[in-house]
Motif scaffolding. Structure first.
Motif, PDB file in Angstrom:
ATOM      1  N   VAL A   1      22.192   7.568  -2.822  1.00 52.41           N
ATOM      2  CA  VAL A   1      21.665   6.230  -2.555  1.00 52.41           C
ATOM      3  C   VAL A   1      21.855   5.394  -3.819  1.00 52.41           C
ATOM      4  O   VAL A   1      21.907   5.937  -4.924  1.00 52.41           O
ATOM      5  CB  VAL A   1      20.176   6.245  -2.140  1.00 52.41           C
ATOM      6  CG1 VAL A   1      19.979   7.029  -0.849  1.00 52.41           C
ATOM      7  CG2 VAL A   1      19.289   6.786  -3.246  1.00 52.41           C
ATOM      8  N   SER A   2      21.946   4.091  -3.631  1.00 43.95           N
ATOM      9  CA  SER A   2      22.175   3.203  -4.779  1.00 43.95           C
ATOM     10  C   SER A   2      20.990   2.327  -5.131  1.00 43.95           C
ATOM     11  O   SER A   2      21.002   1.666  -6.161  1.00 43.95           O
ATOM     12  CB  SER A   2      23.384   2.301  -4.493  1.00 43.95           C
ATOM     13  OG  SER A   2      24.541   3.097  -4.364  1.00 43.95           O
ATOM     14  N   ASN A   3      19.985   2.288  -4.247  1.00 43.77           N
ATOM     15  CA  ASN A   3      18.819   1.446  -4.522  1.00 43.77           C
ATOM     16  C   ASN A   3      17.608   1.977  -3.760  1.00 43.77           C
ATOM     17  O   ASN A   3      17.733   2.893  -2.934  1.00 43.77           O
ATOM     18  CB  ASN A   3      19.106  -0.024  -4.172  1.00 43.77           C
ATOM     19  CG  ASN A   3      19.556  -0.193  -2.733  1.00 43.77           C
ATOM     20  OD1 ASN A   3      18.882   0.235  -1.804  1.00 43.77           O
ATOM     21  ND2 ASN A   3      20.719  -0.810  -2.545  1.00 43.77           N
ATOM     22  N   LEU A   4      16.470   1.393  -4.036  1.00 40.62           N
ATOM     23  CA  LEU A   4      15.220   1.860  -3.443  1.00 40.62           C
ATOM     24  C   LEU A   4      15.209   1.681  -1.927  1.00 40.62           C
ATOM     25  O   LEU A   4      14.680   2.532  -1.204  1.00 40.62           O
ATOM     26  CB  LEU A   4      14.038   1.138  -4.087  1.00 40.62           C
ATOM     27  CG  LEU A   4      12.645   1.647  -3.740  1.00 40.62           C
ATOM     28  CD1 LEU A   4      12.503   3.146  -4.026  1.00 40.62           C
ATOM     29  CD2 LEU A   4      11.590   0.867  -4.522  1.00 40.62           C
ATOM     30  N   GLU A   5      15.804   0.620  -1.420  1.00 43.69           N
ATOM     31  CA  GLU A   5      15.833   0.395   0.027  1.00 43.69           C
ATOM     32  C   GLU A   5      16.616   1.508   0.725  1.00 43.69           C
ATOM     33  O   GLU A   5      16.190   2.021   1.773  1.00 43.69           O
ATOM     34  CB  GLU A   5      16.441  -0.977   0.352  1.00 43.69           C
ATOM     35  CG  GLU A   5      15.591  -2.147  -0.085  1.00 43.69           C
ATOM     36  CD  GLU A   5      15.628  -2.410  -1.603  1.00 43.69           C
ATOM     37  OE1 GLU A   5      16.656  -2.085  -2.269  1.00 43.69           O
ATOM     38  OE2 GLU A   5      14.623  -2.912  -2.129  1.00 43.69           O
ATOM     39  N   GLU A   6      17.761   1.887   0.164  1.00 50.03           N
ATOM     40  CA  GLU A   6      18.543   2.978   0.741  1.00 50.03           C
ATOM     41  C   GLU A   6      17.767   4.293   0.660  1.00 50.03           C
ATOM     42  O   GLU A   6      17.816   5.108   1.583  1.00 50.03           O
ATOM     43  CB  GLU A   6      19.876   3.127   0.018  1.00 50.03           C
ATOM     44  CG  GLU A   6      20.852   2.000   0.280  1.00 50.03           C
ATOM     45  CD  GLU A   6      22.135   2.130  -0.528  1.00 50.03           C
ATOM     46  OE1 GLU A   6      22.362   3.185  -1.175  1.00 50.03           O
ATOM     47  OE2 GLU A   6      22.930   1.169  -0.522  1.00 50.03           O
ATOM     48  N   LEU A   7      17.052   4.493  -0.427  1.00 50.32           N
ATOM     49  CA  LEU A   7      16.249   5.704  -0.594  1.00 50.32           C
ATOM     50  C   LEU A   7      15.158   5.773   0.472  1.00 50.32           C
ATOM     51  O   LEU A   7      14.963   6.804   1.117  1.00 50.32           O
ATOM     52  CB  LEU A   7      15.637   5.761  -1.989  1.00 50.32           C
ATOM     53  CG  LEU A   7      14.730   6.949  -2.261  1.00 50.32           C
ATOM     54  CD1 LEU A   7      15.494   8.257  -2.177  1.00 50.32           C
ATOM     55  CD2 LEU A   7      14.069   6.799  -3.630  1.00 50.32           C
ATOM     56  N   GLU A   8      14.438   4.663   0.654  1.00 48.24           N
ATOM     57  CA  GLU A   8      13.381   4.621   1.681  1.00 48.24           C
ATOM     58  C   GLU A   8      13.946   4.958   3.061  1.00 48.24           C
ATOM     59  O   GLU A   8      13.354   5.746   3.809  1.00 48.24           O
ATOM     60  CB  GLU A   8      12.749   3.233   1.737  1.00 48.24           C
ATOM     61  CG  GLU A   8      11.826   2.937   0.596  1.00 48.24           C
ATOM     62  CD  GLU A   8      11.217   1.553   0.726  1.00 48.24           C
ATOM     63  OE1 GLU A   8      10.071   1.460   1.178  1.00 48.24           O
ATOM     64  OE2 GLU A   8      11.907   0.564   0.403  1.00 48.24           O
ATOM     65  N   LYS A   9      15.089   4.372   3.392  1.00 49.14           N
ATOM     66  CA  LYS A   9      15.695   4.609   4.698  1.00 49.14           C
ATOM     67  C   LYS A   9      16.075   6.082   4.849  1.00 49.14           C
ATOM     68  O   LYS A   9      15.791   6.695   5.893  1.00 49.14           O
ATOM     69  CB  LYS A   9      16.919   3.721   4.865  1.00 49.14           C
ATOM     70  CG  LYS A   9      17.592   3.872   6.206  1.00 49.14           C
ATOM     71  CD  LYS A   9      18.774   2.934   6.356  1.00 49.14           C
ATOM     72  CE  LYS A   9      19.422   3.136   7.708  1.00 49.14           C
ATOM     73  NZ  LYS A   9      20.627   2.326   7.855  1.00 49.14           N
ATOM     74  N   LEU A  10      16.696   6.651   3.835  1.00 45.34           N
ATOM     75  CA  LEU A  10      17.090   8.056   3.908  1.00 45.34           C
ATOM     76  C   LEU A  10      15.885   8.974   4.029  1.00 45.34           C
ATOM     77  O   LEU A  10      15.863   9.884   4.860  1.00 45.34           O
ATOM     78  CB  LEU A  10      17.921   8.436   2.680  1.00 45.34           C
ATOM     79  CG  LEU A  10      18.394   9.882   2.612  1.00 45.34           C
ATOM     80  CD1 LEU A  10      19.281  10.238   3.808  1.00 45.34           C
ATOM     81  CD2 LEU A  10      19.142  10.134   1.305  1.00 45.34           C
ATOM     82  N   LEU A  11      14.839   8.725   3.234  1.00 43.94           N
ATOM     83  CA  LEU A  11      13.644   9.557   3.302  1.00 43.94           C
ATOM     84  C   LEU A  11      12.960   9.480   4.659  1.00 43.94           C
ATOM     85  O   LEU A  11      12.360  10.451   5.115  1.00 43.94           O
ATOM     86  CB  LEU A  11      12.669   9.185   2.193  1.00 43.94           C
ATOM     87  CG  LEU A  11      13.071   9.596   0.779  1.00 43.94           C
ATOM     88  CD1 LEU A  11      12.075   9.077  -0.234  1.00 43.94           C
ATOM     89  CD2 LEU A  11      13.234  11.103   0.659  1.00 43.94           C
ATOM     90  N   SER A  12      13.053   8.337   5.322  1.00 44.60           N
ATOM     91  CA  SER A  12      12.436   8.198   6.639  1.00 44.60           C
ATOM     92  C   SER A  12      13.166   9.026   7.690  1.00 44.60           C
ATOM     93  O   SER A  12      12.635   9.297   8.760  1.00 44.60           O
ATOM     94  CB  SER A  12      12.400   6.735   7.071  1.00 44.60           C
ATOM     95  OG  SER A  12      13.696   6.270   7.415  1.00 44.60           O
ATOM     96  N   GLN A  13      14.384   9.449   7.384  1.00 45.46           N
ATOM     97  CA  GLN A  13      15.187  10.240   8.313  1.00 45.46           C
ATOM     98  C   GLN A  13      15.107  11.736   8.042  1.00 45.46           C
ATOM     99  O   GLN A  13      15.618  12.531   8.799  1.00 45.46           O
ATOM    100  CB  GLN A  13      16.651   9.794   8.250  1.00 45.46           C
ATOM    101  CG  GLN A  13      16.833   8.349   8.631  1.00 45.46           C
ATOM    102  CD  GLN A  13      18.216   7.833   8.277  1.00 45.46           C
ATOM    103  OE1 GLN A  13      19.058   8.524   7.716  1.00 45.46           O
ATOM    104  NE2 GLN A  13      18.465   6.576   8.623  1.00 45.46           N
ATOM    105  N   ILE A  14      14.490  12.093   6.932  1.00 48.26           N
ATOM    106  CA  ILE A  14      14.421  13.517   6.537  1.00 48.26           C
ATOM    107  C   ILE A  14      13.210  14.163   7.175  1.00 48.26           C
ATOM    108  O   ILE A  14      12.158  13.639   7.232  1.00 48.26           O
ATOM    109  CB  ILE A  14      14.388  13.648   5.009  1.00 48.26           C
ATOM    110  CG1 ILE A  14      15.707  13.183   4.422  1.00 48.26           C
ATOM    111  CG2 ILE A  14      14.092  15.071   4.576  1.00 48.26           C
ATOM    112  CD1 ILE A  14      15.771  13.175   2.921  1.00 48.26           C
TER     113      ILE A  14
END
Length: 188
Positions: free
Chosen positions: A175-188
């Motif tokens: 991920v490159s930023n916090l928004e991408e991180l949040e989205k990825l974590l919501s899918q884990i």
């Protein structure tokens, strides 16, 4: 029409990162932002427990924003007076191998911020053990300012030459930023 509310599950997030103070100031700013987000979301920080660099930065920010912090600290670090003041739960261990095992056991996911040899060791220990089936916990490279791009190039070349399995990307995310991180974590 009836909608169920979005259910949020706090996570135990392991952070691998630099314990060096002499690095790009933007890394500190982005790490502080991550720590604050973790606290606001109710996540628990699992980290190496050192009072320097990005380790201290993320612990301070997370704790001040309400996160519980778990420091996994080799006894040599404590003996040398380098333990963070932002550790709520202290877990002492004998060496770095024990530290990695405890950090993995106490977390749901690992996020690698910019770091050095120790960070690389932690990333690949977790990914290698996942790749042969010891666990299913992902590692996320937080690619601040493109820091991980050279490593990703090496991994792509190793994959091209057949040295690593294509399944690596099931365990290693970017991920490159916090928004991408949040989205990825919501899918884990």
């Amino acid at each position: 029409m009836f909608f169920l509310p979005l259910i949020f599950f706090p996570m135990h997030i392991c952070i691998f990162c630099s314990a060096n103070n002499q690095i790009d100031a933007d890394f500190f700013r982005l790490t502080e932002e991550l720590g604050q987000w973790m606290g606001r979301q109710g996540h628990t920080l699992v980290f190496g427990g050192v009072n320097m660099g990005l380790m201290e930065c993320v612990a301070k920010a997370a704790r001040e924003a309400g996160a519980l912090t778990v420091g996994v600290i080799p006894t040599i670090i404590e003996k040398n007076g380098r333990k963070s003041d932002y550790v709520d739960v202290e877990m002492l261990c004998d060496n770095l191998a024990d530290r990695k095992t405890l950090m993995l056991d106490k977390s749901d996911v690992s996020i690698a911020l910019p770091g050095g040899v120790g960070t690389l060791d932690e990333i690949f220990s977790v990914v290698a053990s996942a790749s042969i089936g010891y666990h299913q916990k992902p590692v996320i490279l937080y690619n601040m300012k493109g820091f991980w791009n050279p490593l990703l190039t090496v991994l792509d070349e190793m994959n091209r030459q057949g040295m690593i399995r294509t399944t690596l990307r099931r365990h290693l995310h970017v991920v490159s930023n916090l928004e991408e991180l949040e989205k990825l974590l919501s899918q884990i």
